[in-house]
Design an enzyme around this catalytic site. Structure first.
Site, PDB file in Angstrom:
ATOM      1  N   ASP A  43      11.344  -6.014   1.067  1.00  0.00           N
ATOM      2  CA  ASP A  43      10.542  -5.504   2.176  1.00  0.00           C
ATOM      3  C   ASP A  43      11.090  -5.874   3.542  1.00  0.00           C
ATOM      4  O   ASP A  43      11.630  -6.953   3.742  1.00  0.00           O
ATOM      5  CB  ASP A  43       9.106  -6.025   2.067  1.00  0.00           C
TER       6      ASP A  43
ATOM      7  N   GLU B 117      -0.777   3.583  -3.722  1.00  0.00           N
ATOM      8  CA  GLU B 117      -0.074   2.357  -4.128  1.00  0.00           C
ATOM      9  C   GLU B 117      -0.761   1.172  -3.481  1.00  0.00           C
ATOM     10  O   GLU B 117      -0.924   1.146  -2.263  1.00  0.00           O
ATOM     11  CB  GLU B 117       1.364   2.375  -3.594  1.00  0.00           C
TER      12      GLU B 117
END
Lengths: 266, 402
Positions: free
Chosen positions: A60, A49
């Site tokens: 995040d 990724e």
């Protein structure tokens, strides 16, 4: 070029979960992206990724926030990420982009998909694009043979699990309610999540969020088809930017070994 | 002026709006939408909210002609006095509605983001009223700029979390509040302070703030026997403006939203998302955004912390696209001038946010005079919170001119 399906099939044949490490493009700097992907490849990553840094990464935790803001403050641009990825995708396992929706939307959905495919990327993960908002993106992705990877969370309803049954690539299972980042203890809800997804969807299921150590990877690898490790790897990379590749190689090798001793699958 | 009934079932205002949040939050938004839908139809909920607005907030707020300002400018100016609400701004209209809804849903934990601190104070107030604890996310830069409001929130029993990430202002406080919500989604109610965020928030906040426009329309009709020609309000996220615009949307009245032009629209330091931005997706909805070619969000700038936001509510974007409202902008300097003028003309110190709306009226006075305008301005908040900042700026300028 190996496909996402082939990567999962191969891991399955070897009796282990697929290993999916995540790195932020442009961290510690964009020149290191090619080398880092090479290191992860050599360490045995099955899929990689690549995160496109965004100014407001609301899914995040602190580690990936910091990586994104450093990447952006150094002037990492979308066009240069495409360029680097294009130069490395042939020698790498399947690559998927992790990006927030706004960079895709702003770049132009069709244009983004075309550029991603041209760079050799095979899939997209968009953490702030829920399935119900994704129809036009799925059409554009399909036209370029890209997989728009659905996310499922511990809060997901049966209706959502039903809606994603014809998705492509794999299912990204978010292990906890929360943001990305290492956790000391894996959420007990992971098992239940895996059972629910497996009962509803035939795609491979990879679990991410909070998996930080080889031991945790091994635990999750017994349950799911894939294990995603992001923040812990990015933190490892950030410790000594000059030795980023070596440290990434070492850490991912350990994760991969942990998965190897891992035959008892649920 | 055909304005469709918005939002639609998917939370769309034309092409704007929607729900761009992590999958984790979708069930919570569905739950909220349903709870809000039920509450709206529940006479008891409506009665409770109405009673609180009357006896706790002090509504209806007055609407009165600004006599000396009208004389100075040569046309009629009326002020809707949201500054006289309990806690000093319109924000409480919305927080009482949402906290009441939170209670109805059995959510014990309240979180909110805040810019100037007005929404934080209003949330902390509503939470205190019901014996709940509020946790407020506030950019570290705003914590510095609005120390008084931080103290007020803490006095009200709230926990204030300074946010050190990004530009350390409202946008980052909102990111952090959403991160908290994703983490504690099962027991937490997120009280959003403006007509932004994922569906149903823009609609719900608009509805709760529409009390401003409903009252104002009634008051202005009985006072003047007719409608104003213009309704003017400042626009950051856009809740006070949407609140006053909405009940006038079917009337032949010009709706004017005034954004913050900061140090000038060409300075790169402003918060004029409709005027200068491009469509994009932030904090759950599609609207106009200040952003670069890669879709990275630009830091906004305004002297007023409450307008210092790079986005705007999706319904405003829709009003802009359909032409139902017009959007202008006022600079920091013009807002400061209006701040002083209103104090001298009317004995009212406006919030710096509201001063932007007044600044537009002063700036456009020639045209408005020629048209024989009757202008209704939403005075969304009072300026007590800004006095210290403005006096500091004056000392700095005086020093620079020595």
């Amino acid at each position: 070029m190996r496909t996402i399906d082939q990567s999962f099939a191969q891991a399955r044949e070897e009796g282990r979960a697929a290993l999916i490490p995540y790195i932020t493009a442009g961290y510690p700097d964009l020149e290191k992206l090619a080398g880092l992907v090479g290191a992860l490849t050599r360490a045995g990553a099955d899929i990689i990724e690549i995160g496109i840094p965004f100014s407001d990464p609301l899914a995040d935790g602190p580690v990936l926030q910091k990586a994104a803001s450093q990447a952006l403050s150094q002037g990492t641009r979308l066009s240069s990420i495409f360029e680097v990825v294009r130069s490395i995708s042939r020698q790498a396992p399947p690559l998927v982009f992790l990006t927030y929706i706004n960079p895709v939307f702003r770049f132009g959905i069709e244009r983004f998909m075309a550029s991603a495919r041209e760079a050799g990327v095979q899939g997209l993960i968009i953490p702030d694009l829920p399935w119900t908002e994704g129809a036009s993106l799925r059409t554009a992705a399909r036209a370029q043979k890209l997989a728009l990877i659905p996310l499922v969370a511990p809060t997901s309803t049966p209706a959502h699990l039903h809606a994603i049954r014809n998705a492509k690539g794999f299912v990204y299972g978010v292990s906890v309610t929360g943001v990305t980042g290492a956790r000391e203890v894996l959420d007990a809800g992971v098992e239940r999540l895996v059972r629910r997804v497996k009962a509803a969807v035939s795609l491979p299921l990879a679990i991410g969020f909070g998996i930080a150590t080889p031991m945790q990877a091994q635990q999750v690898g017994r349950l799911a088809d894939g294990v995603i490790v992001g923040s812990a790897l990015v933190e490892e990379i950030g410790k000594e930017p000059r030795r980023a590749e070596e440290n990434a190689f070492k850490f991912v090798t350990e994760l991969r070994q942990a998965l190897r001793n891992n035959t008892a699958k649920a | 002026m055909a304005t469709m009934r918005v939002p639609n079932r998917l939370g769309r205002f034309g092409r704007f709006g929607g729900r761009y949040v992590p999958e984790t939050l979708i069930p919570a938004l569905d739950e909220l939408e349903k709870a809000y839908h039920d509450a709206r139809r529940d006479g008891e909920f409506r009665r409770q909210l109405r009673a609180l607005l009357k006896d706790y907030v002090g509504r209806p707020t007055p609407l009165r002609r600004a006599d000396r300002m009208s004389a100075e400018l040569g046309f009629e100016v009326y002020l809707k006095r949201e500054d006289l609400n309990h806690t000093g701004a319109h924000k409480i209209n919305n927080t009482l509605g949402q906290v009441l809804l939170a209670r109805r849903m059995g959510k014990r934990r309240i979180i909110a983001e805040t810019g100037a601190g007005q929404h934080g104070v209003a949330t902390a107030t509503a939470a205190a009223l019901f014996g709940l604890t509020a946790e407020i996310y506030m950019g570290a830069e705003d914590v510095r700029r609005q120390a008084l409001n931080v103290y007020r929130m803490r006095l009200l029993g709230a926990v204030v979390h300074p946010v050190e990430s990004g530009t350390r202002t409202l946008k980052d406080a909102t990111n952090e509040a959403i991160r908290d919500w994703v983490t504690h989604v099962r027991d937490t109610f997120y009280v959003i302070g403006s007509v932004v965020g994922p569906h149903p928030y823009p609609m719900m906040v608009r509805d709760f703030q529409s009390v401003i426009g409903r009252e104002a329309r009634r008051q202005v009709l009985s006072l003047l026997g007719g409608l104003p020609t213009h309704v003017v309000a400042c626009v950051g996220g856009g809740s006070n403006s949407m609140g006053i615009f909405y009940p006038f949307r079917k009337d032949p009245v010009q709706l004017i939203g005034v954004e913050a032009a900061g140090e000038g629209l060409n300075s790169g330091r402003h918060a004029a998302s409709i005027f200068m931005g491009e469509p994009g997706i932030l904090h759950g909805s599609l609207s106009y955004l200040l952003q670069d070619e890669d879709g990275q969000i630009w830091p906004a700038h305004s002297i007023s912390a409450g307008l210092d936001y790079p986005g705007v509510g999706p319904e405003h974007a829709y009003y802009h696209d359909t032409g139902r409202a017009q959007y202008g902008a006022a600079t920091d300097d013009k807002a400061l001038e209006a701040f002083r003028l209103l104090a001298q003309w009317e004995g009212i110190i406006p919030a710096l946010e509201s001063a932007h709306a007044l600044a537009w009226v002063i700036e456009e006075q020639e045209t408005l005079r020629r048209e024989g305008a009757r202008v209704l301005v939403n005075l969304s908040g009072r300026g007590d919170k800004d006095v210290e900042q403005v006096s500091r700026l004056e000392r700095r300028d005086a020093h620079a001119n020595d």
